[in-house]
Design an enzyme around this catalytic site. Structure first.
Site: not given
Ligand code: SF4
Lengths: 308, 214
Positions: B49-50
């Site tokens: 996600h990052r």
């Protein structure tokens, strides 16, 4: 030919360090694959108390998974944690000096043979070491006891059940009421993510450190046991009833119960502080216990129903 | 429970979604419904996600209409490829910070994890027509046996748990709908109830734990 034979016999003779490594690798394997007897029994009892369709479905998923894990000899949950060892070392155990290395070797062996998940991220580098070894990982807590053997508990806790853990120093006038509130707030805020029904360990002491260490020791105590102090035992029982009445249910999806047990461990505390710690275990609370004698014979005491 | 899911197969009373998932496939699903997934499922958790959001980087796999699993599996490398050993969901709430943006940028339609997600994700599920479902946490061997094949891996530099594992799954479930396309949120609803019950339980319990010297 004689030479070759010699080599074979030699390779069969393992050093004490290798023997301890093998023993601990065995312990890690059984701990990752099967629940300890007390946790298994407690889940069976809890399953029988639930009557909604969803709760029944979830418990049947849990037991189906346990079954498959044993048949396929695989870790019952993918999150095998950052390994933690709690060692009670007899002062006269002859191989104390080797033990730290044997624990590391066993961790590394089990990581590839069981296999365990690569769960150690080196701090600051933020890189996974890939073998479950890192700075102070696995984590070891040492206690010296009288005797010539070892008692070791290994605890495999995933991230989900580790996240709720916290400790706080209360003012004494907040009292045990403050302790109870702190635990209840923690469980309701974070418990649903920790794969209930939960094992709740509560520590009471002077500071954040003592309270949190004791809360971890509380998790290591068997489900169904009570604190020997009748007041603490009463509080354990009442807290369990109270948490169950919240009805968190299996996997946080509502039900008649919330927790497998509340275990409290305590130390005397400073008159001006009341430290409280809470550590949470999931339905898949995986702890393995072993006694090792000075001749390196051993007994895994946590999984008697699983070892055949 | 909804009894009519368009575009889903209904075998032995099992409601089965298949990828690619279209908005109309999931429009009539509601929180608490139980479904299964057949098709493509990829693991994506904190680091994934990052990277998508912070580094604005997309994996080499089109997520539009697809499903992601918040999970870090145990995988064994074999001479013929990868073998799925154990894979269960991880705490979805850790991804709350980025999930709404992730849904917007990728077009992912089904997010599977454990525990609930928050208001931001629920709003995004409503706006972009996506679902959050939970797989029974910890049931990782059962889940592994529902993975037919590991088709590929992206972002292996993250290490085994965080890499982006692309899997073909069959009747992966049970998946309990926790946020539906109407924005309803099962865990938030339960939590409100738990908080009320907590206050009741404390009221009953506190008079019995007043330990003092007096
Ligand atoms: S909380 Fe426990 S059962 Fe759930 S995923 Fe983590 S380790 Fe597994």
């Amino acid at each position: 030919m004689a030479h070759v034979k010699n080599e074979i016999t030699k390779s069969k003779l393992k050093t004490p360090k290798e023997q301890i490594t093998d023993i601990l690798s065995d312990l890690l394997k059984v701990t990752a694959i099967a629940l300890p007897d007390d946790v298994f029994e407690s889940l069976k009892k809890m399953q029988a108390c639930e009557d909604s369709e969803l709760s029944k479905e979830l418990y049947s998923c849990i037991f189906d998974n346990l079954d498959k894990a044993e048949k396929l000899k695989r870790p019952l949950c993918q999150d095998t944690g950052v390994l933690q060892f709690f060692i009670k070392a007899g002062v006269r155990f002859p191989y104390l000096a080797l033990l730290g290395d044997a624990i590391k070797d066993a961790t590394q062996n089990a990581t590839s043979s069981v296999p365990l998940r690569h769960n150690v991220v080196e701090s600051f580098d933020e890189r996974n070491t890939g073998n479950n070894i890192g700075t102070l990982a696995p984590w070891c807590e040492w206690e010296i006891i009288d005797g010539d053997g070892l008692e070791i508990d290994v605890y495999l806790a995933g991230g989900g059940c580790t996240l709720p853990g916290r400790s706080k120093v209360l003012m004494p006038l907040e009292g045990y009421e403050g302790v109870v509130k702190f635990v209840f707030d923690t469980i309701v805020e974070w418990g649903v993510n920790a794969c209930p029904p939960l094992v709740v360990g509560v520590g009471i002491g002077t500071c954040a450190t003592t309270a949190s260490i004791l809360s971890k020791k509380a998790i290591l105590r068997k489900i169904g046991s009570s604190n020997p102090n009748p007041k603490a035992a009463d509080m354990e029982r009442r807290m369990k009833i109270g948490l169950d009445n919240i009805g968190i249910g299996p996997l946080g999806l509502k039900g008649k119960q919330s927790v497998q047990c509340v275990n409290i461990e305590y130390a005397a505390h400073h008159p001006a502080t009341l430290g409280v710690g809470v550590t949470v275990g999931c339905w898949a609370t995986r702890r393995g216990s072993i006694n090792i004698k000075n001749d390196l014979s051993y007994e895994i005491t946590s999984h008697k129903n699983k070892i055949n | 429970m909804s009894d009519n899911i368009e575009n889903t197969r209904n075998i032995n009373d099992k409601k089965i979604l298949t990828t690619p998932i279209f908005p109309e496939d999931i429009a009539s699903l509601h929180i608490g419904d139980i479904i299964y997934l057949t098709g493509m499922l990829v693991t994506c958790r904190d680091d994934g996600h990052r990277r998508v959001i912070e580094s604005d980087c997309m994996p080499n796999f089109n997520l539009s209409g697809m499903s992601i699993l918040h999970a870090g599996p145990i995988i064994k490398a074999t001479p013929s490829g990868f073998e799925m050993i154990s894979i269960g969901p991880t705490t979805s709430r850790r991804m709350e910070m980025y999930e709404a943006e992730f849904i917007k940028r990728t077009g992912v339609k089904l997010i599977i994890g454990k525990g609930g997600m928050g208001a931001k994700t629920a709003t995004a599920c409503k706006q972009y027509k996506a679902l959050h479902c939970v797989f029974p946490g910890g049931c990782a061997v059962s889940a592994a046996t529902e993975v037919e094949e590991i088709v590929g891996v992206e972002w292996e530099d993250f290490g085994m748990p965080e890499a982006f594992w692309i899997m073909k799954v069959k009747e992966f479930g049970p998946l309990i709908v926790s946020i539906d396309t109407h924005g309803d949120n099962l865990f938030e609803r339960n939590k409100a109830e738990f908080n009320i019950k907590k206050e009741e339980a404390l009221k009953e319990l506190l008079p019995f734990v007043h330990y003092s010297h007096n």
